[in-house]
Scaffold this active site. Structure first.
Site, mmCIF file in Angstrom:
data_model
loop_
_atom_site.group_PDB
_atom_site.id
_atom_site.type_symbol
_atom_site.label_atom_id
_atom_site.label_comp_id
_atom_site.label_asym_id
_atom_site.label_seq_id
_atom_site.Cartn_x
_atom_site.Cartn_y
_atom_site.Cartn_z
ATOM 1 C CE LYS A 297 30.951 87.499 61.460
ATOM 2 N NZ LYS A 297 29.720 86.791 62.018
ATOM 3 C CE LYS A 309 27.181 86.975 69.245
ATOM 4 N NZ LYS A 309 26.007 86.382 68.219
ATOM 5 C CG ASP A 320 31.406 85.964 64.647
ATOM 6 O OD1 ASP A 320 31.097 85.209 63.973
ATOM 7 O OD2 ASP A 320 30.905 87.047 64.880
ATOM 8 C CD GLU A 381 28.768 90.927 64.195
ATOM 9 O OE1 GLU A 381 29.235 89.866 63.813
ATOM 10 O OE2 GLU A 381 27.576 90.846 64.656
ATOM 11 N NE ARG A 383 23.402 89.799 58.118
ATOM 12 C CZ ARG A 383 22.332 88.907 58.171
ATOM 13 N NH1 ARG A 383 21.256 89.202 57.566
ATOM 14 N NH2 ARG A 383 22.530 87.870 59.068
#
Length: 532
Positions: A297, A309, A320, A381, A383
């Site tokens: 990812k 968020k 991330d 997002e 996945r």
């Protein structure tokens, strides 16, 4: 200037503390020796290899000093002793021609984890010195040597800083291993540590620098320098090939998404030779290289999009893309180690920004391969971009094993905390192999269930499936995320690593720095090198 700093030097020297001339060299600043906790009936910490010799050569009862300073001998417990110099030129003390600093380090029970922590303690205690000599782990065998050196190199890491006008932090010392250490284990530890350093350095880079285009360029540079094949798809190519998930997630950003593919092909094995010297067949009869595809990812920053968020949750979101950094570091490490399997890393990169072109809750996306997905939360997002890449891997790359790595769900941290990654797979043998690799490297995994009864919560009335349950009280968020990803891997042998907890550390501890940890690179590299 190289993106990743060079590792500190680690060399092996034969001999003992009593006989070596290393300690009389002016560039050696310290000697590091081990102690263990007292066993039942013992008084005080117990010396280990080299400690008694050091006491004899220095003329100092190191054990008594350690007790006086209340050392426990626990792994990572360290005390630095600064020995005084003689006040008289006519009189020399026993240690006058030896290093004036002795570091006593606890090794606990001597497990691999204990030795890794001891190595990190050496790095912390000797930072800023030129060269240090140690006997810690000299009797621990090849695996112990590897754990000790990994701990030292991981503990020596410091996150890079931008031009702030502040002085550079003191560098790590050059480490000399004095005694019966295995050079091959030192080399293997260096490869594993470099993989982790690479993942950490990329992950901690601020997102005002690290947009998808920048990260794609750095990945291509690193891969090309390693002699690997690289392909980078930009927004136009992604649209032409049907990567609807990546395009949607990255649509709100000023920098469009990228898909980076890095391929490693193992060198052809030399054929076996008969007594006449002619070829007699393949080097390893019955051994067929496998094709391993790793998907990471790569969300270079995550605002949550329209499902925005809270501010506090956004602060660590430069990390991330840790999964993409880990799979890139793994394929680079596989090439450096000469792994005998094909390894392909897929990095789906996007910035989940908030803007007029952001995708919305209620949208229906058509992902790679044609599956339609109803969006219920734009902050889920990861996945979506993984589903695009996994579908591509299944349809086009023919992997023997498919593994994805992602900082995917906060739910994984609620169940497992910060010390374990969540492991999902339907195959027992693959689960055991990955868990064993995690145990050996200290990057621990806990197998979680793929609960079939939870699948209906992903059903949709307007698409093939939805990516997040509509009911917020369903629970099992890490499990339902894994079940969603499972829909895109076909019949492949597949594992999903949710590393949302251990990929980030809120404080430095042992071999881990505060911030990006690089979790997963060493365990995947260990698994690849052991794969038969």
């Amino acid at each position: 200037m190289s993106l990743v700093a060079p590792l500190p030097e680690v060399v092996v020297s034969r001999g003992s503390v009593l006989s070596t001339q290393l300690l009389t060299g002016p560039e050696v600043d310290a000697l590091v020796v081990p102690v263990a906790p007292p066993a039942e009936g013992d008084e005080g910490v117990q010396p280990r290899t080299g400690t008694a010799d050091a006491a004899a050569r220095f003329g100092v009862d190191l054990g008594e000093l350690a007790d006086r300073l209340e050392m426990t001998g626990a792994a990572g417990d360290a005390t630095t002793l600064h020995l005084p110099r003689s006040a008289s030129v006519e009189r020399e003390l026993p240690w006058s021609r030896l290093p004036a600093t002795v570091v006593v380090v606890g090794v606990g029970a001597g497990t691999l984890q204990d030795l890794r922590r001891a190595g990190a303690a050496i790095a912390r205690s000797t930072r800023g010195m030129r060269r240090v000599v140690t006997t810690v782990g000299a009797d621990a065998g090849s695996d112990g040597t590897r754990a000790l050196v990994e701990g030292y190199l991981l503990g020596a890491y410091r996150h890079p800083t931008r031009a702030t006008g502040k002085p550079a932090k003191a560098p790590a010392a050059s480490l000399v291993l004095l005694g019966r250490y295995t050079q091959a284990a030192v080399d293997a530890a260096g490869l594993a540590a470099m993989a982790t350093w690479t993942a950490r350095t990329l992950t901690v880079t601020p997102s005002d620098t690290k947009n998808p285009a920048w990260l794609a360029e750095r990945a291509a540079e690193l891969a090309t320098a390693a002699g690997l094949t690289v392909e980078v798809l930009g927004p136009q190519e992604l649209a032409a090939r049907g990567f609807g998930g990546l395009l949607a997630v990255g649509g709100g950003s000023a920098t469009g998404p990228r898909l980076v593919t890095v391929r490693y092909e193992p060198p052809a094995p030399a054929p076996t030779r008969n007594r006449a010297g002619t070829a007699a067949g393949p080097a390893r009869p019955g051994s067929t290289p496998r094709h391993i595809v790793l998907v990471g990812k790569g969300i270079t920053y995550d605002t949550g999009g329209i499902s925005i968020k809270p501010r506090e949750s956004m602060v660590p979101m430069k990390t991330d893309m840790a999964g993409a950094a880990v799979v890139l570091a793994t394929v680079l490490g596989a090439a450096a180690a000469g792994v005998q399997h094909r390894v392909t890393a897929l990095l789906p990169l996007a910035e989940n920004a908030f803007g007029g072109s952001s995708y919305r809750p209620g949208d229906v996306l058509r992902l790679y391969g044609g599956t339609t997905v109803e969006i219920t939360n734009t902050d889920a997002e990861g996945r979506i971009v993984l589903a695009d890449a996994l579908s591509h891997a299944d349809a086009d790359l023919d992997p023997d094993v498919l593994i994805d790595v992602a900082t995917l769900t906060g739910a994984a941290t609620l169940g497992l905390g910060k010390q374990h990654g969540a492991l999902y797979t339907a195959e027992d043998a693959l689960a055991c192999a990955l868990q064993d690799a995690g145990d050996e490297t200290g990057e621990l995994l806990w197998r979680m269930p793929l609960v079939a009864d939870y699948r209906p919560v992903l059903d949709s009335d307007v698409a093939d499936l939805r990516h997040v349950p509509v009911d917020p009280h369903v629970g099992g968020g890490s499990i339902t995320a894994a079940l969603f990803l499972q829909r895109f891997v076909g019949d492949r042998r597949w594992a999903h690593l949710d590393i949302a907890g251990p990929a980030r550390a809120t404080a430095a501890s042992h071999e881990l720095p505060e911030g990006a940890t690089g979790f997963g690179a060493r365990l995947l590299l260990r698994w690849l090198t052991q794969l038969r």
